[in-house]
Design a protein around this motif. Structure first.
Motif, PDB file in Angstrom:
ATOM      1  N   LEU A  84       0.850  -1.286  -0.014  1.00 25.04           N
ATOM      2  CA  LEU A  84      -0.081   0.001   0.108  1.00 25.04           C
ATOM      3  C   LEU A  84       0.861   1.111   0.094  1.00 25.04           C
ATOM      4  CD1 LEU A  84      -2.950   0.878   0.029  1.00 25.04           C
ATOM      5  CD2 LEU A  84      -2.826   0.898   2.737  1.00 25.04           C
ATOM      6  N   LEU A  85       1.850   1.371   0.856  1.00 19.33           N
ATOM      7  CA  LEU A  85       2.779   2.417   0.843  1.00 19.33           C
ATOM      8  C   LEU A  85       3.562   2.512  -0.336  1.00 19.33           C
ATOM      9  CD1 LEU A  85       4.268   2.149   4.579  1.00 19.33           C
ATOM     10  CD2 LEU A  85       2.618   3.706   3.572  1.00 19.33           C
ATOM     11  N   ASN A  86       3.945   1.476  -1.042  1.00 16.47           N
ATOM     12  CA  ASN A  86       4.669   1.365  -2.351  1.00 16.47           C
ATOM     13  C   ASN A  86       3.765   2.082  -3.463  1.00 16.47           C
ATOM     14  OD1 ASN A  86       6.850   0.981  -3.836  1.00 16.47           O
ATOM     15  ND2 ASN A  86       5.702  -0.849  -4.791  1.00 16.47           N
ATOM     16  N   ASP A  87       2.299   1.868  -3.353  1.00 18.97           N
ATOM     17  CA  ASP A  87       1.399   2.266  -4.456  1.00 18.97           C
ATOM     18  C   ASP A  87       1.396   3.968  -4.143  1.00 18.97           C
ATOM     19  OD1 ASP A  87       1.261   0.003  -5.631  1.00 18.97           O
ATOM     20  OD2 ASP A  87      -0.798  -0.289  -4.571  1.00 18.97           O
ATOM     21  N   PHE A  88       1.252   4.225  -2.682  1.00 22.70           N
ATOM     22  CA  PHE A  88       0.929   5.515  -2.410  1.00 22.70           C
ATOM     23  C   PHE A  88       2.058   6.617  -2.690  1.00 22.70           C
ATOM     24  CE2 PHE A  88       1.532   8.830   1.152  1.00 22.70           C
ATOM     25  CZ  PHE A  88       0.395   9.577   0.759  1.00 22.70           C
ATOM     26  N   TYR A  89       3.378   6.252  -2.333  1.00 20.94           N
ATOM     27  CA  TYR A  89       4.597   6.999  -2.374  1.00 20.94           C
ATOM     28  C   TYR A  89       5.189   6.838  -4.075  1.00 20.94           C
ATOM     29  CZ  TYR A  89       4.567   8.326   2.442  1.00 20.94           C
ATOM     30  OH  TYR A  89       4.286   8.883   3.538  1.00 20.94           O
ATOM     31  N   ASP A  90       5.606   8.065  -4.493  1.00 18.11           N
ATOM     32  CA  ASP A  90       6.222   8.234  -5.691  1.00 18.11           C
ATOM     33  C   ASP A  90       7.563   7.632  -5.407  1.00 18.11           C
ATOM     34  OD1 ASP A  90       7.433   8.793  -8.061  1.00 18.11           O
ATOM     35  OD2 ASP A  90       7.591  10.984  -7.857  1.00 18.11           O
ATOM     36  N   ASN A  91       7.940   6.781  -6.307  1.00 20.72           N
ATOM     37  CA  ASN A  91       9.060   5.866  -6.228  1.00 20.72           C
ATOM     38  C   ASN A  91      10.143   6.723  -6.511  1.00 20.72           C
ATOM     39  OD1 ASN A  91       7.985   3.391  -5.360  1.00 20.72           O
ATOM     40  ND2 ASN A  91       7.601   2.751  -7.433  1.00 20.72           N
ATOM     41  N   GLN A  92      10.144   7.978  -7.067  1.00 19.14           N
ATOM     42  CA  GLN A  92      11.151   8.646  -7.491  1.00 19.14           C
ATOM     43  C   GLN A  92      11.812   9.270  -6.053  1.00 19.14           C
ATOM     44  OE1 GLN A  92      12.226   8.796 -10.259  1.00 19.14           O
ATOM     45  NE2 GLN A  92      10.706   7.540 -10.806  1.00 19.14           N
ATOM     46  N   ILE A  93      11.183   9.506  -4.979  1.00 18.21           N
ATOM     47  CA  ILE A  93      11.493   9.798  -3.776  1.00 18.21           C
ATOM     48  C   ILE A  93      12.632   8.883  -3.303  1.00 18.21           C
ATOM     49  CG2 ILE A  93      11.059  10.672  -1.296  1.00 18.21           C
ATOM     50  CD1 ILE A  93       8.306  11.354  -2.491  1.00 18.21           C
ATOM     51  N   THR A  94      13.893   9.454  -3.002  1.00 14.84           N
ATOM     52  CA  THR A  94      14.726   8.384  -2.287  1.00 14.84           C
ATOM     53  C   THR A  94      14.567   8.286  -0.693  1.00 14.84           C
ATOM     54  OG1 THR A  94      16.168   9.291  -4.175  1.00 14.84           O
ATOM     55  CG2 THR A  94      17.525   8.098  -2.009  1.00 14.84           C
ATOM     56  N   ASP A  95      14.783   7.253  -0.317  1.00 16.69           N
ATOM     57  CA  ASP A  95      14.793   6.971   1.139  1.00 16.69           C
ATOM     58  C   ASP A  95      16.060   6.988   1.835  1.00 16.69           C
ATOM     59  OD1 ASP A  95      14.046   6.304   3.693  1.00 16.69           O
ATOM     60  OD2 ASP A  95      13.356   4.355   3.352  1.00 16.69           O
ATOM     61  N   LEU A  96      16.594   8.232   2.330  1.00 23.09           N
ATOM     62  CA  LEU A  96      17.851   8.388   2.660  1.00 23.09           C
ATOM     63  C   LEU A  96      18.265   7.686   3.859  1.00 23.09           C
ATOM     64  CD1 LEU A  96      18.043  12.080   2.021  1.00 23.09           C
ATOM     65  CD2 LEU A  96      18.884  10.047   0.544  1.00 23.09           C
ATOM     66  N   HIS A  97      17.470   7.336   4.997  1.00 18.13           N
ATOM     67  CA  HIS A  97      17.749   6.614   6.022  1.00 18.13           C
ATOM     68  C   HIS A  97      16.346   6.060   6.683  1.00 18.13           C
ATOM     69  CE1 HIS A  97      16.556  10.626   7.315  1.00 18.13           C
ATOM     70  NE2 HIS A  97      15.992  10.414   8.520  1.00 18.13           N
ATOM     71  N   ASN A  98      16.562   5.219   7.697  1.00 18.42           N
ATOM     72  CA  ASN A  98      15.523   4.313   8.432  1.00 18.42           C
ATOM     73  C   ASN A  98      15.178   5.265   9.410  1.00 18.42           C
ATOM     74  OD1 ASN A  98      13.512   2.398   8.771  1.00 18.42           O
ATOM     75  ND2 ASN A  98      15.086   0.938   9.786  1.00 18.42           N
ATOM     76  N   GLU A  99      14.036   5.749   9.583  1.00 18.76           N
ATOM     77  CA  GLU A  99      13.527   6.687  10.626  1.00 18.76           C
ATOM     78  C   GLU A  99      13.081   5.968  11.951  1.00 18.76           C
ATOM     79  OE1 GLU A  99      11.931  10.619   9.614  1.00 18.76           O
ATOM     80  OE2 GLU A  99      11.642   9.340   7.830  1.00 18.76           O
TER      81      GLU A  99
END
Length: 185
Positions: free
Chosen positions: A162-177
């Motif tokens: 669901l999160l994968n569908d919601f978020y644009d995959n162009q945004i880079t996940d820089l760190h695990n919060e």
């Protein structure tokens, strides 16, 4: 958004404005429930859940936190139902405090036989009740069969999709919060 499903009787509560009355019955239920999270989720299960969270968070900025609680502290058990407890833990563990408001809490209360999903406001506006309900329903089916590890793994995977569908995959996940390890209370 809050989802509450009981895996004994499949009751679903969607209304967030309901106020729970203090309950001596709920308090006694939690008082006599033996803390059992480690019996239901051993070290291998916890590691598998952490791996599933890591995989589910890959490719987007969404953050998933899993909290499994055997029974609530007695003070909370008197005043809170599992939905309110999940909201409290959402705030206490700062799931809401991710940089892009991308946190989702999966809360399992073993004593109440309840599953709660609480998501941050950005995700909440872009998803539907039915999507969260279907995730809870899948988890509940596994929990009824006493497949506790599998229920959490499937829930994490579904939230990740669901999160994968919601978020644009162009945004880079820089760190695990948020920690990927489940929190057992």
């Amino acid at each position: 958004m809050v989802r509450q499903d009981k895996f004994n009787d499949m009751v679903t509560t969607v209304d967030q404005d309901l106020h729970t009355q203090p309950s001596l019955k709920r308090w006694f239920k939690h008082f006599f429930f033996l803390p059992a999270t480690s019996r239901y989720f051993n070290q291998q299960d916890q590691h598998a859940i952490a791996q599933a969270v890591t995989e589910a968070e890959h490719g987007h900025v969404g953050e998933i936190q899993v909290i499994i609680e055997g029974n609530m502290p007695l003070k909370e058990a008197y005043y809170f139902d599992s939905r309110q407890r999940a909201q409290q833990l959402f705030a206490q563990y700062r799931v809401w405090d991710t940089e892009l408001n991308s946190g989702v809490l999966i809360y399992l209360n073993l004593c109440e036989h309840a599953v709660e999903i609480v998501c941050d406001r950005g995700i909440c506006r872009a998803t539907t009740q039915e999507q969260w309900h279907s995730i809870c329903k899948i988890m509940i089916e596994q929990l009824k069969q006493q497949q506790y590890r599998q229920a959490v793994l499937i829930g994490v995977q579904q939230v990740g999709k669901l999160l994968n569908d919601f978020y644009d995959n162009q945004i880079t996940d820089l760190h695990n919060e948020l920690s990927n390890r489940p929190i057992l209370l």
